[in-house]
Design a protein around this motif. Structure first.
Motif, short mmCIF file in Angstrom:
data_model
loop_
_atom_site.label_atom_id
_atom_site.label_comp_id
_atom_site.label_asym_id
_atom_site.label_seq_id
_atom_site.Cartn_x
_atom_site.Cartn_y
_atom_site.Cartn_z
N THR A 103 0.87 -1.17 0.00
CA THR A 103 0.00 0.00 0.00
C THR A 103 0.90 1.22 0.00
O THR A 103 1.74 1.38 0.88
CB THR A 103 -0.92 0.01 1.23
OG1 THR A 103 -1.72 -1.18 1.20
CG2 THR A 103 -1.83 1.22 1.23
N ILE A 104 0.71 2.06 -1.01
CA ILE A 104 1.52 3.27 -1.16
C ILE A 104 0.61 4.45 -0.89
O ILE A 104 -0.35 4.68 -1.63
CB ILE A 104 2.13 3.35 -2.57
CG1 ILE A 104 2.96 2.09 -2.83
CG2 ILE A 104 2.94 4.61 -2.74
CD1 ILE A 104 3.28 1.86 -4.27
N ARG A 105 0.93 5.19 0.16
CA ARG A 105 0.14 6.38 0.49
C ARG A 105 0.84 7.58 -0.13
O ARG A 105 2.00 7.84 0.16
CB ARG A 105 0.01 6.53 1.99
CG ARG A 105 -0.96 5.51 2.57
CD ARG A 105 -1.11 5.62 4.06
NE ARG A 105 -2.06 4.69 4.61
CZ ARG A 105 -1.99 3.37 4.57
NH1 ARG A 105 -1.02 2.80 3.96
NH2 ARG A 105 -2.91 2.62 5.13
N THR A 106 0.10 8.28 -0.98
CA THR A 106 0.63 9.46 -1.64
C THR A 106 -0.24 10.66 -1.28
O THR A 106 -1.31 10.50 -0.67
CB THR A 106 0.61 9.29 -3.17
OG1 THR A 106 -0.74 9.28 -3.62
CG2 THR A 106 1.29 8.00 -3.59
N THR A 107 0.19 11.83 -1.67
CA THR A 107 -0.63 13.02 -1.45
C THR A 107 -1.89 12.99 -2.30
O THR A 107 -2.86 13.66 -1.98
CB THR A 107 0.18 14.29 -1.77
OG1 THR A 107 0.70 14.18 -3.09
CG2 THR A 107 1.32 14.46 -0.77
N ALA A 108 -1.88 12.19 -3.37
CA ALA A 108 -3.04 12.09 -4.26
C ALA A 108 -3.98 10.97 -3.87
O ALA A 108 -5.03 10.81 -4.48
CB ALA A 108 -2.57 11.90 -5.70
N GLY A 109 -3.63 10.16 -2.90
CA GLY A 109 -4.49 9.06 -2.48
C GLY A 109 -3.68 7.79 -2.26
O GLY A 109 -2.45 7.80 -2.33
N THR A 110 -4.38 6.71 -1.99
CA THR A 110 -3.73 5.43 -1.72
C THR A 110 -3.72 4.57 -2.97
O THR A 110 -4.74 4.41 -3.63
CB THR A 110 -4.48 4.69 -0.59
OG1 THR A 110 -4.47 5.52 0.57
CG2 THR A 110 -3.83 3.37 -0.26
#
Length: 173
Positions: A103-110
């Protein structure tokens, strides 16, 4: 007086965690035991134990190779996104069914990247905002730059124009 602006804190240290999946290894053990038990009437206990060792060892190897391939692809995607200006908050190991996932959490979403970590049939799946796409892991690895560019555009550029429901918003002029 100058206020410090706090940039988003990240838990990401630049590496993608290993993902050996005990469920897949357990499945391999059970299948190896069943297949080896079929050899008892024909070759005896010694032959069944050798067959179990070979089958379990082979299953362990194909899972290790599949996990490494998926991890390499995930690491390559995240690395290219960071180079392109994407902000990664964290990369964690997750699990879903018999899939190996990160799971990669980014500023644009998961974003969830994963797949079946068994090398002959390894498939990569990328899920973002409830929409997923899958492809052969070998094809994904061979075209990693193109895949990273298209996903970056979709996640970070188009994704920044979506609302909380994941629907694309049209900027007001």
């Amino acid at each position: 007086m100058q206020l410090e602006q706090q940039t988003g804190e990240t838990d990401w240290n630049g590496t993608v965690p290993n993902a050996f999946d005990l469920r897949i290894l357990g499945f391999v053990g059970v299948i190896a035991a069943l297949a080896a038990s079929l050899n008892v009437p024909y070759g005896g206990i010694a032959f069944a134990l050798v067959a179990f060792g070979i089958l379990a060892g082979g299953g362990l190897v194909v899972h290790a190779l599949g996990q490494r391939k998926l991890r390499r692809i995930t690491d390559g995607l995240v690395e290219r996104w960071v180079e392109a200006g994407g902000e990664i908050e964290s990369v964690t190991r997750s699990s879903g069914g018999m899939r190996t996932e990160w799971t990669i959490r980014t500023t644009a979403g998961t974003v969830t990247i994963g797949g079946v970590a068994v090398v002959p049939i390894a498939r990569l799946s990328v899920e973002w905002h409830g929409v997923s796409d899958s492809m052969d892991a070998a094809d994904a690895e061979a075209n990693l730059d193109r895949l990273a560019d298209s996903l970056f555009e979709e996640i970070f550029e188009i994704g920044s124009e979506t609302d909380a429901t994941g629907l694309r918003t049209i900027p007001q002029a």
